[in-house]
Scaffold this active site. Structure first.
Site, PDB file in Angstrom:
ATOM      1  N   ASP A  36      76.673  14.610  61.596  1.00 56.24           N
ATOM      2  CA  ASP A  36      76.191  13.868  62.764  1.00 56.24           C
ATOM      3  C   ASP A  36      74.768  14.291  63.117  1.00 56.24           C
ATOM      4  O   ASP A  36      74.369  15.431  62.878  1.00 56.24           O
ATOM      5  CB  ASP A  36      77.138  14.133  63.955  1.00 56.24           C
ATOM      6  N   HIS A  53      69.093   8.992  58.059  1.00 57.84           N
ATOM      7  CA  HIS A  53      70.152   8.878  57.047  1.00 57.84           C
ATOM      8  C   HIS A  53      69.599   9.271  55.675  1.00 57.84           C
ATOM      9  O   HIS A  53      70.253   9.991  54.927  1.00 57.84           O
ATOM     10  CB  HIS A  53      70.716   7.451  57.002  1.00 57.84           C
ATOM     11  N   LEU A 147      85.218  21.236  42.238  1.00 59.38           N
ATOM     12  CA  LEU A 147      85.343  20.746  43.624  1.00 59.38           C
ATOM     13  C   LEU A 147      85.767  19.275  43.677  1.00 59.38           C
ATOM     14  O   LEU A 147      85.206  18.437  42.958  1.00 59.38           O
ATOM     15  CB  LEU A 147      83.979  20.905  44.308  1.00 59.38           C
TER      16      LEU A 147
HETATM   17  C1  FPP Z   1      75.927  10.202  61.675  1.00 56.46           C
HETATM   18  O1  FPP Z   1      74.683  10.303  62.304  1.00 56.46           O
HETATM   19  C2  FPP Z   1      75.769   9.864  60.259  1.00 56.46           C
HETATM   20  C3  FPP Z   1      76.237   8.743  59.645  1.00 56.46           C
HETATM   21  C4  FPP Z   1      76.955   7.686  60.367  1.00 56.46           C
HETATM   22  C5  FPP Z   1      76.011   8.471  58.217  1.00 56.46           C
HETATM   23  C6  FPP Z   1      76.041   9.632  57.284  1.00 56.46           C
HETATM   24  C7  FPP Z   1      75.302   9.260  56.074  1.00 56.46           C
HETATM   25  C8  FPP Z   1      74.533  10.078  55.346  1.00 56.46           C
HETATM   26  C9  FPP Z   1      74.383  11.506  55.574  1.00 56.46           C
HETATM   27  C10 FPP Z   1      73.770   9.460  54.219  1.00 56.46           C
HETATM   28  C11 FPP Z   1      74.237   9.684  52.859  1.00 56.46           C
HETATM   29  C12 FPP Z   1      75.651  10.018  52.678  1.00 56.46           C
HETATM   30  C13 FPP Z   1      76.280  10.098  51.509  1.00 56.46           C
HETATM   31  C14 FPP Z   1      77.665  10.584  51.483  1.00 56.46           C
HETATM   32  C15 FPP Z   1      75.667   9.709  50.236  1.00 56.46           C
HETATM   33  P1  FPP Z   1      74.321   9.285  63.500  1.00 56.46           P
HETATM   34  O2  FPP Z   1      73.669   8.107  62.891  1.00 56.46           O
HETATM   35  O3  FPP Z   1      75.549   8.979  64.269  1.00 56.46           O
HETATM   36  O4  FPP Z   1      73.317  10.143  64.323  1.00 56.46           O
HETATM   37  P2  FPP Z   1      73.098  10.129  65.923  1.00 56.46           P
HETATM   38  O5  FPP Z   1      74.396  10.604  66.525  1.00 56.46           O
HETATM   39  O6  FPP Z   1      71.978  11.100  66.132  1.00 56.46           O
HETATM   40  O7  FPP Z   1      72.762   8.735  66.323  1.00 56.46           O
END
Ligand code: FPP
Length: 264
Positions: A36, A53, A147
């Site tokens: 997050d 992201h 893993l």
């Molecule tokens: C949460 O941060 C994150 C996500 C919803 C997406 C996670 C995706 C990645 C880390 C990209 C690549 C992943 C893989 C597995 C290849 P948020 O957008 O909710 O952040 P915020 O709470 O600050 O708005």
């Protein structure tokens, strides 16, 4: 300049010291992570959310490599929740594009580290190109023995629990099962995580203290580790810190202190 070099040296020393403090015979076999803070990371830099992201990919890579290296058997990452479908279409499209791109570009890293990919979630709702790329990487890594990396995609725990209830109800309807014979193990076997042990450690980044519909059944006895680090900044040192925190806890599973052998 000199101060920066000293800080780097001290930083490196502490990273190594952290890793060396980890008891390899007391590792959690399964770590689950709620990644997050990507959006906030980008916003702090005056950028679009997708920038966060994109930078989250480096954190995924470093965490997967470190987990594989240290001997963690199962790592589950919450990559896209059922609720994330409610985000603006532009962000969803960008995230799906990033997934396809990352799955393809990271395959060599998975192979090099003997990582087997697995997916949980309502994958039928993923765009075709994501499903195609996923299937390719699942196939290519299927023989790996290290893993097990599980990506939770279009996943939510309540969805998963309802699906398990439906499967059990169908078995009762067909006479294959009697309601009185339902057990915890039976229920577990009908979840998307059947055959994967429950996470012993759950990490959430970004300073939020929530579970957000992630593995609700499976984390019944997990140790929870919350860190203020935003996901794009998360690196192996943060993983080591979480493992050390886990190893400092006394896991009693409802018993009293004198009845359990401590992790120390
Ligand atoms: C949460 O941060 C994150 C996500 C919803 C997406 C996670 C995706 C990645 C880390 C990209 C690549 C992943 C893989 C597995 C290849 P948020 O957008 O909710 O952040 P915020 O709470 O600050 O708005």
């Amino acid at each position: 300049m000199m101060t920066a070099a000293i800080a780097l040296f001290i930083g490196k020393f502490f990273i190594m010291a952290n890793k060396e403090e980890i008891k390899l015979d007391k590792l959690p076999s399964h770590i689950a992570i709620i990644m997050d803070g990507n959006g906030r990371w980008a916003k702090k830099r005056g950028n679009q959310r997708i920038f966060g992201h994109r930078n989250g990919v480096a954190a995924v890579r470093d965490t997967v490599e470190a987990a594989a290296e240290i001997g963690i058997q199962y790592l589950t990452l919450y990559a896209f929740s059922t609720e994330n479908w409610n985000r603006p279409k532009l962000e969803i499209d960008a995230l799906m594009g990033l997934l396809v791109q990352t799955l393809s570009s990271e395959t060599p890293t998975l192979l090099k580290n003997n990582v087997k990919l697995n997916v949980i979630g309502e994958t039928s709702s993923l765009p075709k190109d994501v499903a195609k790329q996923l299937n390719e990487v699942l196939e290519v890594t299927s023989k790996n023995t290290g893993l097990l990396l599980t990506l939770a995609l279009s996943y939510s725990s309540r969805w998963e629990i309802i699906e398990a209830v439906k499967k059990i109800a169908y078995k009762i309807e067909s006479g294959e099962l009697k309601a009185k014979d339902i057990t915890c193990d039976q229920f577990t076997d009908n979840l998307t995580t059947a055959r994967i042990p429950d996470p012993e450690l759950l990490i959430r980044t970004s300073g939020e203290f929530r579970i957000s519909n992630f593995l609700l059944w499976q984390i019944a006895y997990a140790e929870l580790h919350f860190t203020p680090t935003l996901w794009p900044d998360f690196r192996r040192d943060d993983l080591y810190k979480a493992i050390l925190d886990f190893q400092s806890r006394e896991r009693r599973f409802g018993k009293i202190s004198e009845q359990v052998v401590t992790n120390n």
